[in-house]
Design a protein around this motif. Structure first.
Motif, PDB file in Angstrom:
ATOM      1  N   ASN A 152       6.560   3.335 -37.036  1.00  0.00           N
ATOM      2  CA  ASN A 152       7.454   2.173 -37.009  1.00  0.00           C
ATOM      3  C   ASN A 152       8.561   2.294 -35.971  1.00  0.00           C
ATOM      4  O   ASN A 152       9.557   1.574 -36.040  1.00  0.00           O
ATOM      5  N   GLY A 153       8.405   3.206 -35.014  1.00  0.00           N
ATOM      6  CA  GLY A 153       9.373   3.354 -33.942  1.00  0.00           C
ATOM      7  C   GLY A 153       9.392   2.125 -33.050  1.00  0.00           C
ATOM      8  O   GLY A 153       8.432   1.355 -32.997  1.00  0.00           O
ATOM      9  N   THR A 154      10.498   1.947 -32.345  1.00  0.00           N
ATOM     10  CA  THR A 154      10.708   0.780 -31.489  1.00  0.00           C
ATOM     11  C   THR A 154      10.763   1.209 -30.034  1.00  0.00           C
ATOM     12  O   THR A 154      11.446   2.174 -29.694  1.00  0.00           O
ATOM     13  N   ILE A 155      10.050   0.462 -29.194  1.00  0.00           N
ATOM     14  CA  ILE A 155      10.083   0.690 -27.755  1.00  0.00           C
ATOM     15  C   ILE A 155      10.637  -0.581 -27.124  1.00  0.00           C
ATOM     16  O   ILE A 155      10.084  -1.674 -27.316  1.00  0.00           O
ATOM     17  N   ILE A 156      11.727  -0.454 -26.401  1.00  0.00           N
ATOM     18  CA  ILE A 156      12.378  -1.604 -25.772  1.00  0.00           C
ATOM     19  C   ILE A 156      12.180  -1.502 -24.263  1.00  0.00           C
ATOM     20  O   ILE A 156      12.575  -0.514 -23.646  1.00  0.00           O
ATOM     21  N   VAL A 157      11.554  -2.527 -23.714  1.00  0.00           N
ATOM     22  CA  VAL A 157      11.223  -2.544 -22.295  1.00  0.00           C
ATOM     23  C   VAL A 157      12.027  -3.646 -21.618  1.00  0.00           C
ATOM     24  O   VAL A 157      11.952  -4.804 -22.010  1.00  0.00           O
ATOM     25  N   GLU A 158      12.795  -3.258 -20.614  1.00  0.00           N
ATOM     26  CA  GLU A 158      13.544  -4.235 -19.809  1.00  0.00           C
ATOM     27  C   GLU A 158      12.830  -4.351 -18.471  1.00  0.00           C
ATOM     28  O   GLU A 158      12.618  -3.346 -17.790  1.00  0.00           O
ATOM     29  N   HIS A 159      12.409  -5.582 -18.131  1.00  0.00           N
ATOM     30  CA  HIS A 159      11.626  -5.751 -16.914  1.00  0.00           C
ATOM     31  C   HIS A 159      11.864  -7.125 -16.292  1.00  0.00           C
ATOM     32  O   HIS A 159      12.464  -8.010 -16.904  1.00  0.00           O
ATOM     33  N   SER A 160      11.351  -7.284 -15.086  1.00  0.00           N
ATOM     34  CA  SER A 160      11.462  -8.541 -14.352  1.00  0.00           C
ATOM     35  C   SER A 160      10.568  -9.601 -14.983  1.00  0.00           C
ATOM     36  O   SER A 160       9.529  -9.285 -15.563  1.00  0.00           O
ATOM     37  N   VAL A 161      10.943 -10.857 -14.826  1.00  0.00           N
ATOM     38  CA  VAL A 161      10.106 -11.962 -15.304  1.00  0.00           C
ATOM     39  C   VAL A 161       8.758 -11.974 -14.581  1.00  0.00           C
ATOM     40  O   VAL A 161       7.798 -12.555 -15.076  1.00  0.00           O
ATOM     41  N   GLN A 162       8.671 -11.324 -13.434  1.00  0.00           N
ATOM     42  CA  GLN A 162       7.428 -11.281 -12.665  1.00  0.00           C
ATOM     43  C   GLN A 162       6.421 -10.279 -13.229  1.00  0.00           C
ATOM     44  O   GLN A 162       5.274 -10.253 -12.790  1.00  0.00           O
ATOM     45  N   VAL A 163       6.831  -9.471 -14.187  1.00  0.00           N
ATOM     46  CA  VAL A 163       5.950  -8.467 -14.789  1.00  0.00           C
ATOM     47  C   VAL A 163       5.392  -9.015 -16.096  1.00  0.00           C
ATOM     48  O   VAL A 163       6.146  -9.370 -17.002  1.00  0.00           O
ATOM     49  N   ALA A 164       4.071  -9.097 -16.170  1.00  0.00           N
ATOM     50  CA  ALA A 164       3.414  -9.554 -17.398  1.00  0.00           C
ATOM     51  C   ALA A 164       2.851  -8.343 -18.138  1.00  0.00           C
ATOM     52  O   ALA A 164       2.026  -7.605 -17.599  1.00  0.00           O
ATOM     53  N   LEU A 165       3.328  -8.128 -19.355  1.00  0.00           N
ATOM     54  CA  LEU A 165       2.850  -7.015 -20.167  1.00  0.00           C
ATOM     55  C   LEU A 165       1.863  -7.526 -21.217  1.00  0.00           C
ATOM     56  O   LEU A 165       1.923  -8.690 -21.617  1.00  0.00           O
ATOM     57  N   GLU A 166       1.000  -6.647 -21.672  1.00  0.00           N
ATOM     58  CA  GLU A 166       0.012  -6.979 -22.697  1.00  0.00           C
ATOM     59  C   GLU A 166       0.685  -7.064 -24.071  1.00  0.00           C
ATOM     60  O   GLU A 166       1.797  -6.570 -24.266  1.00  0.00           O
ATOM     61  N   ASP A 167      -0.017  -7.648 -25.037  1.00  0.00           N
ATOM     62  CA  ASP A 167       0.491  -7.738 -26.407  1.00  0.00           C
ATOM     63  C   ASP A 167       0.401  -6.409 -27.153  1.00  0.00           C
ATOM     64  O   ASP A 167       1.074  -6.217 -28.162  1.00  0.00           O
ATOM     65  N   SER A 168      -0.452  -5.493 -26.668  1.00  0.00           N
ATOM     66  CA  SER A 168      -0.544  -4.183 -27.323  1.00  0.00           C
ATOM     67  C   SER A 168      -0.995  -3.122 -26.325  1.00  0.00           C
ATOM     68  O   SER A 168      -1.675  -3.414 -25.346  1.00  0.00           O
ATOM     69  N   TYR A 169      -0.581  -1.899 -26.613  1.00  0.00           N
ATOM     70  CA  TYR A 169      -0.972  -0.699 -25.870  1.00  0.00           C
ATOM     71  C   TYR A 169      -1.208   0.390 -26.910  1.00  0.00           C
ATOM     72  O   TYR A 169      -0.252   0.810 -27.586  1.00  0.00           O
ATOM     73  N   GLU A 170      -2.466   0.794 -27.057  1.00  0.00           N
ATOM     74  CA  GLU A 170      -2.814   1.800 -28.066  1.00  0.00           C
ATOM     75  C   GLU A 170      -2.264   1.377 -29.434  1.00  0.00           C
ATOM     76  O   GLU A 170      -2.614   0.336 -29.932  1.00  0.00           O
ATOM     77  N   THR A 171      -1.313   2.157 -29.984  1.00  0.00           N
ATOM     78  CA  THR A 171      -0.755   1.867 -31.316  1.00  0.00           C
ATOM     79  C   THR A 171       0.479   0.979 -31.262  1.00  0.00           C
ATOM     80  O   THR A 171       1.079   0.690 -32.296  1.00  0.00           O
ATOM     81  N   LEU A 172       0.868   0.554 -30.068  1.00  0.00           N
ATOM     82  CA  LEU A 172       2.088  -0.237 -29.894  1.00  0.00           C
ATOM     83  C   LEU A 172       1.762  -1.726 -29.853  1.00  0.00           C
ATOM     84  O   LEU A 172       0.888  -2.148 -29.102  1.00  0.00           O
ATOM     85  N   SER A 173       2.485  -2.515 -30.634  1.00  0.00           N
ATOM     86  CA  SER A 173       2.276  -3.966 -30.663  1.00  0.00           C
ATOM     87  C   SER A 173       3.571  -4.688 -30.297  1.00  0.00           C
ATOM     88  O   SER A 173       4.645  -4.341 -30.794  1.00  0.00           O
ATOM     89  N   LEU A 174       3.430  -5.703 -29.444  1.00  0.00           N
ATOM     90  CA  LEU A 174       4.570  -6.527 -29.049  1.00  0.00           C
ATOM     91  C   LEU A 174       5.043  -7.328 -30.265  1.00  0.00           C
ATOM     92  O   LEU A 174       4.258  -8.020 -30.892  1.00  0.00           O
ATOM     93  N   THR A 175       6.329  -7.204 -30.589  1.00  0.00           N
ATOM     94  CA  THR A 175       6.864  -7.925 -31.742  1.00  0.00           C
ATOM     95  C   THR A 175       7.830  -9.032 -31.348  1.00  0.00           C
ATOM     96  O   THR A 175       8.063  -9.955 -32.118  1.00  0.00           O
ATOM     97  N   ARG A 176       8.408  -8.907 -30.140  1.00  0.00           N
ATOM     98  CA  ARG A 176       9.379  -9.910 -29.725  1.00  0.00           C
ATOM     99  C   ARG A 176       9.571  -9.837 -28.223  1.00  0.00           C
ATOM    100  O   ARG A 176       9.493  -8.763 -27.619  1.00  0.00           O
ATOM    101  N   GLU A 177       9.862 -10.983 -27.624  1.00  0.00           N
ATOM    102  CA  GLU A 177      10.139 -11.036 -26.198  1.00  0.00           C
ATOM    103  C   GLU A 177      11.188 -12.111 -25.952  1.00  0.00           C
ATOM    104  O   GLU A 177      11.060 -13.219 -26.459  1.00  0.00           O
TER     105      GLU A 177
END
Length: 185
Positions: free
Chosen positions: A145-170
């Motif tokens: 249940n750890g949290t990963i916070i990614v700060e990036h440019s609007v030009q960068v499109a990230l996936e909804d999941s990576y391995e065990t990590l799921s996007l919860t908010r943007e």
């Protein structure tokens, strides 16, 4: 820049001199912590692109027990040490390493470390975010249940999941996007 809330609230921290580092604005930092916390009851935080150390210092101020801060730039590492000292943060609460992000991630895996909160805020034009998120998920660097916070440019499109990590908010703030992932395992 300043510490926004918690036990170090109001203390000023210095930005890294020169143009090599883009500091997180107070507005974006406050939004990040409102989404992720805003306060913590202990835990460990990793700031993989430390810059001035502002995000890790804010996390410690808001209740995290321990921080690992990484940056490859000599000026950034010197600024981090200066800011930790200015805030009166004991050396046992924060470890600072001068290293490149991918090497640091591998070293943390070897040390079998896990983090409750991870910040990824690389230089916008020199990012390896998909690879780093994949590595973090695959190698259990994030606690359950750890949290990963990614700060990036609007030009960068990230996936909804990576391995065990799921996007919860943007959320978008001008040219900046904050993507929050949760470790589902």
């Amino acid at each position: 820049m300043r510490v926004i809330s918690g036990k170090y609230k109001g203390l000023h921290i210095k930005a890294v001199p020169g143009q090599s580092t883009r500091p997180t604005t107070d507005k974006v930092k406050e939004a990040i912590f409102n989404m992720a916390g805003p306060y913590f009851e202990g835990g460990t935080v990793l700031d993989l692109y430390g810059g001035s150390g502002g995000l890790a210092i804010e996390a410690l101020s808001r209740g995290m027990d321990e921080a690992v801060i990484v940056d490859r730039d000599k000026k950034a590492v010197e600024t981090i040490y200066s800011n930790l000292k200015a805030c009166g943060i004991p050396s046992g609460e924060a470890s600072v390493f001068r290293n490149e992000a991918s090497r640091a991630l591998k070293a943390l895996v070897k040390r079998e470390m896990q983090f409750d909160l991870i910040f990824l805020d690389p230089p916008y034009l020199k990012h390896k975010l998909p690879e780093e998120l994949e590595f973090i998920g695959k190698n259990n660097l994030s606690s359950k249940n750890g949290t990963i916070i990614v700060e990036h440019s609007v030009q960068v499109a990230l996936e909804d999941s990576y391995e065990t990590l799921s996007l919860t908010r943007e959320e978008r703030y001008g040219d900046t996007v904050i993507s929050i992932y949760r470790n589902e395992v």
